[in-house]
Design an enzyme around this catalytic site. Structure first.
Site, PDB file in Angstrom:
ATOM      1  CG  ASP A 243      -0.292   0.367   2.615  1.00 52.22           C
ATOM      2  OD1 ASP A 243       0.923   0.283   2.478  1.00 52.22           O
ATOM      3  OD2 ASP A 243      -1.047   0.124   3.244  1.00 52.22           O
TER       4      ASP A 243
ATOM      5  CB  CYS B 296       0.750  -2.392   4.574  1.00 58.71           C
ATOM      6  SG  CYS B 296       0.682  -3.277   6.148  1.00 58.71           S
TER       7      CYS B 296
ATOM      8  CB  THR C  82       2.370  -2.554  10.747  1.00 58.85           C
ATOM      9  OG1 THR C  82       0.907  -2.782  10.102  1.00 58.85           O
ATOM     10  CG2 THR C  82       2.171  -1.250  11.176  1.00 58.85           C
TER      11      THR C  82
ATOM     12  CG  HIS D  45       9.592 -25.222  10.959  1.00 59.15           C
ATOM     13  ND1 HIS D  45       9.999 -25.060  12.425  1.00 59.15           N
ATOM     14  CD2 HIS D  45      10.832 -25.937  10.414  1.00 59.15           C
ATOM     15  CE1 HIS D  45      11.260 -25.377  12.777  1.00 59.15           C
ATOM     16  NE2 HIS D  45      11.864 -25.811  11.701  1.00 59.15           N
TER      17      HIS D  45
ATOM     18  CG  HIS E 293       8.282 -29.042   9.935  1.00 58.03           C
ATOM     19  ND1 HIS E 293       8.063 -28.363  11.342  1.00 58.03           N
ATOM     20  CD2 HIS E 293       9.450 -29.385   9.827  1.00 58.03           C
ATOM     21  CE1 HIS E 293       9.114 -28.490  11.924  1.00 58.03           C
ATOM     22  NE2 HIS E 293      10.007 -29.023  11.168  1.00 58.03           N
TER      23      HIS E 293
HETATM   24  C1  RB5 Z   1      -1.543   2.953   6.405  1.00 64.03           C
HETATM   25  O1  RB5 Z   1      -1.295   4.139   7.154  1.00 64.03           O
HETATM   26  C2  RB5 Z   1      -1.324   1.854   7.476  1.00 64.03           C
HETATM   27  O2  RB5 Z   1      -2.523   1.491   8.141  1.00 64.03           O
HETATM   28  C3  RB5 Z   1      -1.193   0.392   6.581  1.00 64.03           C
HETATM   29  O3  RB5 Z   1       0.135   0.550   5.923  1.00 64.03           O
HETATM   30  C4  RB5 Z   1      -0.825  -0.782   7.552  1.00 64.03           C
HETATM   31  O4  RB5 Z   1       0.408  -0.574   8.472  1.00 64.03           O
HETATM   32  C5  RB5 Z   1      -1.923  -1.740   7.967  1.00 64.03           C
HETATM   33  O5  RB5 Z   1      -1.876  -2.694   8.790  1.00 64.03           O
END
Ligand code: RB5
Length: 145
Positions: free
Chosen positions: A8, A65, A67, A98, A133
């Site tokens: 994203d 993304c 996180t 695994h 596994h």
């Molecule tokens: C976008 O701001 C952020 O929420 C997205 O990139 C991600 O971290 C969501 O899990």
């Protein structure tokens, strides 16, 4: 080995870094975007990659993304996908060996580019160990039914 990759807006820079890595390594890939830095919704970018993997057009997928959390949750909603959110090399190797993960998720705001490159390399280079596994992965996939 053919890889599908997307992010994203929160993962655009790291996606480009990983695309550079794939290019350097001579790994075939398709980039599912996004094409600019506009704010987008990560499920819209996770699903085409995951469908491509499940349909056999790609061997594996990489999702990024901010996180990695949203992408990993979205990816695991597609039947047939085993996605792991990984921010260290040990886990990258373990989740291939695994869990036979077919999608890797990472967070650009969590991991540096150099470390992310090592994670992706380890994940690409590690084979599934099978054996006990395989039994566990089979049970994991039965949870989808
Ligand atoms: C976008 O701001 C952020 O929420 C997205 O990139 C991600 O971290 C969501 O899990």
């Amino acid at each position: 080995m053919k890889i599908a990759i997307s992010s994203d807006h929160g993962g655009n820079r790291l996606r480009k870094e990983i695309i550079d890595l794939l290019t350097e390594r001579g790994v075939e890939f398709e980039d599912f975007g996004p094409k600019n830095d506009d704010s987008v919704d990560y499920p819209d970018y996770a699903t085409p990659v995951c469908e491509g993997v499940v349909e056999g057009r790609f061997n594996r997928g990489i999702l990024i993304c901010g996180t990695g959390i949203g992408m990993s949750i979205a990816a695991n909603k597609t039947k047939g996908i085993r996605c792991a959110l990984v921010h260290d090399v040990f886990s990258a190797k373990a989740t291939r060996g695994h869990n036979d993960t077919n999608v890797l998720a990472m967070g650009e705001r969590v991991v540096g580019a150099g470390h992310a490159r090592e994670i992706v390399s380890a994940w690409l280079d590690t084979s599934f160990e099978g054996g006990r596994h395989a039994v566990r992965v089979e049970k994991l996939m039965m949870l989808e039914d």
